[in-house]
Design a protein around this motif. Structure first.
Motif, PDB file in Angstrom:
ATOM      1  N   VAL A  61     -37.284 -32.653  -9.582  1.00  0.00           N
ATOM      2  CA  VAL A  61     -36.267 -33.696  -9.573  1.00  0.00           C
ATOM      3  C   VAL A  61     -35.458 -33.527  -8.297  1.00  0.00           C
ATOM      4  O   VAL A  61     -34.918 -32.438  -8.036  1.00  0.00           O
ATOM      5  N   ALA A  81     -32.153 -34.465  -6.597  1.00  0.00           N
ATOM      6  CA  ALA A  81     -30.853 -34.980  -7.021  1.00  0.00           C
ATOM      7  C   ALA A  81     -30.312 -36.015  -6.041  1.00  0.00           C
ATOM      8  O   ALA A  81     -30.562 -35.952  -4.835  1.00  0.00           O
ATOM      9  N   ASP A  82     -29.555 -36.945  -6.566  1.00  0.00           N
ATOM     10  CA  ASP A  82     -28.802 -37.902  -5.755  1.00  0.00           C
ATOM     11  C   ASP A  82     -27.445 -37.271  -5.454  1.00  0.00           C
ATOM     12  O   ASP A  82     -26.610 -37.117  -6.348  1.00  0.00           O
ATOM     13  N   ARG A  87     -25.879 -32.612 -13.861  1.00  0.00           N
ATOM     14  CA  ARG A  87     -26.167 -33.695 -14.807  1.00  0.00           C
ATOM     15  C   ARG A  87     -27.580 -34.241 -14.615  1.00  0.00           C
ATOM     16  O   ARG A  87     -28.164 -34.805 -15.543  1.00  0.00           O
ATOM     17  N   GLN A  88     -28.116 -34.077 -13.400  1.00  0.00           N
ATOM     18  CA  GLN A  88     -29.450 -34.599 -13.111  1.00  0.00           C
ATOM     19  C   GLN A  88     -30.550 -33.545 -13.270  1.00  0.00           C
ATOM     20  O   GLN A  88     -31.731 -33.851 -13.080  1.00  0.00           O
ATOM     21  N   GLU A 138     -22.514 -33.403 -10.366  1.00  0.00           N
ATOM     22  CA  GLU A 138     -23.501 -34.480 -10.388  1.00  0.00           C
ATOM     23  C   GLU A 138     -24.917 -33.917 -10.446  1.00  0.00           C
ATOM     24  O   GLU A 138     -25.767 -34.411 -11.191  1.00  0.00           O
TER      25      GLU A 138
END
Length: 251
Positions: A33, A35-36, A52-53, A49
């Motif tokens: 994944v 992350a943004d 959370r991802q 953030e």
């Protein structure tokens, strides 16, 4: 065998395109994944953030450049969730006054002409040889435009305001790999050595013929290191012929 869960934290003006070789070359051993990291203007906020991802309750964590600053904050916020850490082309120091001044100049340039920001950054990001490759420079420009001006300014504010992480390095208890690039103008080998020396048991790897964008400039070498890191093996003992490298990848 179940796949490892890996959370990747990109650098300034980067997105998942910077890690496409990993997505392909690690697909058989890891679920990735990216992350943004565009929504907050503090490193602490970006770490929240990112958490959370995260792909699972426990995961391997890799951060490049700014993503490394965020990774070190994740290690403060939720160390129990990280089973292994990889820090690429990054360091633990706070922003210097000179760097902060340069960032402010780039933020002002972004308000006038955002595409010019990537053009201004490029000479510091890659070796002269790789700067001649329009595919590589085009990728960096495309990622920058995708991240956008407002997110860029938030990221710069976060970087400017980051704390000195060096006193906290001794508290990192998971398996850690630090990756430096021989010709990184922004983060030279000696400060990556400082980072590795501060983390108990950390291993430093050096990528030759590369600047700051090691995962783009030397995708095969970095992929080999990442595969060894995911599996917990000694990267230097991992034969390049066995790591599922990308055919035709730039070097």
């Amino acid at each position: 065998m179940s796949k490892a869960s890996v959370l990747i934290l990109p650098g300034l003006l980067e997105d998942a395109d910077a890690f496409q070789p990993w997505a392909i070359g690690l697909a058989d051993v890891a679920t990735l994944v990216v992350a943004d990291l565009t929504r907050a203007d503090t490193i602490a906020g970006l770490a929240k953030e990112a958490l959370r991802q995260a792909p699972s309750e426990k995961f391997l964590l890799a951060g490049h450049s700014m993503g490394g600053y965020v990774a070190l904050e994740v290690m403060r916020q939720a160390p129990q969730r990280v089973t292994a850490l990889a820090l690429l082309n990054t360091h633990a120091r706070p922003d210097s006054p000179e760097s902060t001044e340069n960032r402010r100049r780039l933020m002002a340039l972004a308000d006038r002409d955002f595409p010019a920001v990537a053009t201004a950054l490029l000479p510091k990001l890659m070796t002269a040889r790789h700067l001649e490759d329009p595919v590589l420079t085009g990728m960096i420009g495309s990622m920058a435009l995708g991240v956008g001006k407002e997110a860029f300014k938030r990221q710069q504010e976060a970087i400017i305001g980051r704390i000195d992480s060096r006193p906290h390095l001794k508290d990192i208890g998971c398996r850690t790999m630090v990756v430096a690039a021989r010709h990184d103008q922004l983060m030279p080998v000696e400060i990556l050595q400082e980072l590795a020396d501060g983390i108990p048991g950390a291993r430093l790897e050096i990528v030759e013929d590369s600047g700051h964008m090691a995962s783009i400039e030397q995708p095969e070498r970095v992929l080999a290191l990442m595969r060894a890191w995911v599996s917990g093996e000694n990267a230097l003992a991992q034969p390049l012929s066995n790591v599922g490298l990308i055919p035709g990848a730039p070097s």
